[in-house]
Enzyme design. Structure first.
Site, PDB file in Angstrom:
ATOM      1  N   CYS A 118       0.099   5.644  -1.218  1.00  0.00           N
ATOM      2  CA  CYS A 118      -0.960   5.881  -2.134  1.00  0.00           C
ATOM      3  C   CYS A 118      -1.632   4.882  -3.116  1.00  0.00           C
ATOM      4  O   CYS A 118      -0.912   3.788  -3.325  1.00  0.00           O
ATOM      5  CB  CYS A 118      -0.484   7.139  -3.001  1.00  0.00           C
ATOM      6  SG  CYS A 118       0.188   8.381  -2.066  1.00  0.00           S
ATOM      7  N   GLY A 120      -5.039   4.903   0.937  1.00  0.00           N
ATOM      8  CA  GLY A 120      -4.931   6.404   1.328  1.00  0.00           C
ATOM      9  C   GLY A 120      -6.296   6.917   1.356  1.00  0.00           C
ATOM     10  O   GLY A 120      -7.012   6.637   0.605  1.00  0.00           O
ATOM     11  N   ASN A 126       2.708   6.563  -6.971  1.00  0.00           N
ATOM     12  CA  ASN A 126       2.571   5.754  -5.626  1.00  0.00           C
ATOM     13  C   ASN A 126       4.142   5.447  -5.448  1.00  0.00           C
ATOM     14  O   ASN A 126       4.595   5.050  -6.303  1.00  0.00           O
ATOM     15  CB  ASN A 126       1.858   4.700  -5.771  1.00  0.00           C
ATOM     16  CG  ASN A 126       1.867   3.633  -4.638  1.00  0.00           C
ATOM     17  OD1 ASN A 126       1.689   2.713  -4.697  1.00  0.00           O
ATOM     18  ND2 ASN A 126       1.965   4.253  -3.259  1.00  0.00           N
ATOM     19  N   GLY A 127       4.395   5.816  -4.111  1.00  0.00           N
ATOM     20  CA  GLY A 127       5.775   5.533  -3.565  1.00  0.00           C
ATOM     21  C   GLY A 127       6.396   6.917  -3.134  1.00  0.00           C
ATOM     22  O   GLY A 127       5.821   7.988  -3.048  1.00  0.00           O
ATOM     23  N   TYR A 174       0.753  -5.988   5.183  1.00  0.00           N
ATOM     24  CA  TYR A 174       0.089  -5.146   5.605  1.00  0.00           C
ATOM     25  C   TYR A 174      -0.794  -4.413   4.579  1.00  0.00           C
ATOM     26  O   TYR A 174      -1.933  -4.367   4.443  1.00  0.00           O
ATOM     27  CB  TYR A 174       0.445  -4.410   6.615  1.00  0.00           C
ATOM     28  CG  TYR A 174      -0.678  -3.031   6.929  1.00  0.00           C
ATOM     29  CD1 TYR A 174      -1.608  -3.323   7.829  1.00  0.00           C
ATOM     30  CD2 TYR A 174      -0.545  -1.927   6.216  1.00  0.00           C
ATOM     31  CE1 TYR A 174      -2.609  -2.349   8.165  1.00  0.00           C
ATOM     32  CE2 TYR A 174      -1.501  -0.792   6.558  1.00  0.00           C
ATOM     33  CZ  TYR A 174      -2.470  -1.211   7.636  1.00  0.00           C
ATOM     34  OH  TYR A 174      -3.090  -0.119   8.063  1.00  0.00           O
TER      35      TYR A 174
HETATM   36  P1  AMP Z   1       1.040   1.038  16.007  1.00  0.00           P
HETATM   37  O1  AMP Z   1      -0.217   1.339  16.516  1.00  0.00           O
HETATM   38  O2  AMP Z   1       1.621   2.429  15.710  1.00  0.00           O
HETATM   39  O3  AMP Z   1       2.009  -0.070  16.630  1.00  0.00           O
HETATM   40  O4  AMP Z   1       0.578   0.640  14.368  1.00  0.00           O
HETATM   41  C1  AMP Z   1       0.541  -0.721  14.284  1.00  0.00           C
HETATM   42  C2  AMP Z   1      -1.027  -0.797  13.601  1.00  0.00           C
HETATM   43  O5  AMP Z   1      -1.198  -0.110  12.604  1.00  0.00           O
HETATM   44  C3  AMP Z   1      -1.198  -2.391  13.140  1.00  0.00           C
HETATM   45  O6  AMP Z   1      -2.602  -3.101  13.645  1.00  0.00           O
HETATM   46  C4  AMP Z   1      -1.141  -2.388  11.748  1.00  0.00           C
HETATM   47  O7  AMP Z   1      -2.363  -3.044  11.236  1.00  0.00           O
HETATM   48  C5  AMP Z   1      -1.332  -0.838  11.511  1.00  0.00           C
HETATM   49  N1  AMP Z   1      -0.116  -0.422  10.465  1.00  0.00           N
HETATM   50  C6  AMP Z   1       0.954  -0.718  10.626  1.00  0.00           C
HETATM   51  N2  AMP Z   1       1.783  -0.124   9.550  1.00  0.00           N
HETATM   52  C7  AMP Z   1       0.959   0.801   8.913  1.00  0.00           C
HETATM   53  C8  AMP Z   1       1.024   1.770   7.936  1.00  0.00           C
HETATM   54  N3  AMP Z   1       2.450   1.822   7.049  1.00  0.00           N
HETATM   55  N4  AMP Z   1       0.183   2.371   7.623  1.00  0.00           N
HETATM   56  C9  AMP Z   1      -1.032   2.197   8.154  1.00  0.00           C
HETATM   57  N5  AMP Z   1      -1.256   1.485   9.090  1.00  0.00           N
HETATM   58  C10 AMP Z   1      -0.236   0.617   9.563  1.00  0.00           C
END
Ligand code: AMP
Length: 504
Positions: free
Chosen positions: A35, A61, A136-137, A276
């Site tokens: 969040c 979010g 947030n958290g 990220y």
């Molecule tokens: P995945 O497709 O499940 O392997 O997720 C990896 C992709 O999602 C990467 O391109 C990241 O940029 C993005 N990503 C990784 N962790 C998160 C997260 N916690 N929330 C949203 N996006 C994420």
């Protein structure tokens, strides 16, 4: 307790979604929130400023947003599913949120019930007056606390972990609101960056580990608190400082008071914010997130070089690391994938089928550029592997000769219990497969992840200090900096401190 969609805070619970009402705590989205929070005190048009701040934090979010304002005598609330822009761009809504103090929240939730009653800020009329909280958290003992509170008669209205904070404040035996709030926070375990609005002022606090960020800014004579510095930039506020882990600020007509009511601990801010989650134009202390990501790319190039014609980022999350890789390796940086800006983050869309579809909608290979070429493909992380599989396949179909995937973080092997939605371990690709089977699964010609020491080097440290790590890196190492009471279930229910009188 939780306000209706529109109007004065404290109204009947309402939902424009017609959502299923669950009575099971945290049966769906309550335990998985990432969040953004934003608060303004002493600012004309506070709710408009909060709306702008939330807009700058939209990446944290995208499923729901809410604002609660205080006009000196009454609280006003608006909460809705969807993006900030779609919900707070109407002047009549902002006009209703009157007052020179307001807090707001962006929320992400996963599958199942996405009811309005979970949308923050949560609000309650307590004996001391109105109390709104934006969190947030994630609390790692929320279920345990909730069970104990329910046993003692608290009636919960949402499935959000944040609601335990309200009940802890409501049932605390301390006299003043501030003491009650401190008493409540002392019982929390996990990650909590909070912005609260009360008749006594704006209260902002960060858990003693400082897992989630929270910064303080100045706007004219007013004060701003925000999850990230980018939100200060966007509303034209100046950065004052990060709110320290374990610090509690009270901002009211008497000015700003800083308290340190919690037992001090060595800070462990979330390292994934750097990888990220934070926007690259934010600062974490003196460190620009963008610079850190470029250094991550440079470390990756040093650790895992490969002969190639071009470095291609998975936009946008892989872009700064790809620039760093390209600069360090001397291989040209090229936009081999073009991203549509009209689709949200792939990950932030519930449901596996939609997530797959999202990847296709979001990215397209730049065929004319990559045909016949050897690519170093850079993404920030691999979680389920969905994105990598689709992107590698797409690049091959567009004629790439070789695709070498370099991941700008270590393998994500462990779930996060502190507010980043890394799913249960069985869904984490790196928790299931070693590197070579992962490479085959993804279909890349080679695959390499940044080492954990390389990640810390990018932060300016010699490597990970195993005895005393400076960050929470549990998603990579499994080294959780707090107890995980709900997960482990073995801990006895905490004794709620019922000590009347002054501060403990
Ligand atoms: P995945 O497709 O499940 O392997 O997720 C990896 C992709 O999602 C990467 O391109 C990241 O940029 C993005 N990503 C990784 N962790 C998160 C997260 N916690 N929330 C949203 N996006 C994420």
């Amino acid at each position: 307790m939780q306000a209706a969609n529109d109007g004065k805070a404290g109204g009947e619970p309402g939902s424009s979604m017609g959502a299923r009402i669950s009575t099971h705590p945290f049966d769906d989205d309550g335990l998985r929130e990432e969040c953004g929070v934003f608060g303004a005190w002493g600012c004309a048009d506070a709710s408009a400023i909060v709306a702008l701040g939330l807009h700058a934090l939209q990446h944290r979010g995208q499923e729901a947003a809410g604002i609660v304002s205080f006009d000196g005598s009454e609280f006003h609330a608006h909460r809705a599913m969807g993006h900030v822009a779609g919900n707070f761009d109407r002047p009549e809504i902002i006009a209703k949120l009157s007052g020179d103090a307001a807090i707001g929240h962006n929320r992400y939730s996963t599958t199942g019930e996405t009811a309005l009653r979970n949308v923050q800020p949560l609000f309650a009329d307590l004996a001391s007056g109105g109390f709104a909280v934006a969190h947030n958290g994630n609390l790692s003992n929320a279920m345990t606390l909730r069970r104990e509170l329910t046993r003692r008669g608290s009636i919960f209205q949402s499935t959000s972990d944040t609601e335990v904070i309200i009940h802890l404040v409501a049932t605390s035996e301390y006299r003043t609101l501030l003491d009650r709030f401190i008493d409540a926070c002392k019982q929390l375990e996990g990650a909590w960056s909070l912005a609260c609005l009360t008749p006594e002022g704006l209260i902002a606090t960060r858990d003693p580990l400082g897992v989630r960020p929270l910064v303080l800014g100045r706007l004219g004579q007013g004060w701003i608190v925000a999850s990230e510095t980018v939100a200060l930039d966007v509303v034209g506020a100046s950065f004052v400082r990060a709110i320290a882990p374990g610090e509690l600020l009270v901002i009211n007509a008497s000015g700003l008071t800083s308290l340190t009511p919690f037992a001090p601990r060595a800070p462990r801010p979330c390292i994934f914010e750097q990888v990220y989650f934070s926007r690259p134009d934010s600062f974490d202390g003196q460190l620009s997130v963008y610079e850190v990501r470029k250094r991550i790319g440079a470390e990756l190039a040093a650790e895992s070089p490969v002969a190639a014609d071009m470095v291609v980022p998975v936009p946008d999350s892989g872009t700064p690391a790809a620039i760093g890789y390209a600069q360090a390796s001397g291989i040209p940086f090229e936009l081999g994938i073009i991203r549509s800006h009209y689709v949200g983050r792939t990950f932030i869309q519930p449901g596996d089928s939609i997530r797959h579809l999202g990847v296709k909608l979001k990215h397209n290979a730049n065929r004319g550029l990559i045909e016949g070429k050897r690519l170093v493909l850079i993404d920030d992380s691999v979680v389920r592997g969905t994105t990598s599989v689709k992107i590698v396949q797409m690049l091959r179909e567009a004629g790439a000769r070789e695709v070498h995937l370099r991941v700008a973080s270590p393998p994500t092997r462990h779930s996060c219990y502190y507010g980043v939605d890394t799913p249960e371990r069985s869904k984490l690709l790196a928790a299931q497969l070693d590197e070579e089977p992962m490479r085959q699964f993804i279909g890349a010609d080679s695959l390499a992840f940044l080492s954990i020491d390389g990640l810390y080097r990018a932060l300016g440290e010699p490597g990970r200090n195993r005895a005393a790590p400076t960050h929470c890196d549990a998603c990579f190492t499994g080294d959780y900096p707090t107890r995980l009471t709900d997960r482990d279930g073995a801990e006895p229910a905490p004794q709620l401190q019922l000590v009347p009188g002054g501060r403990a």
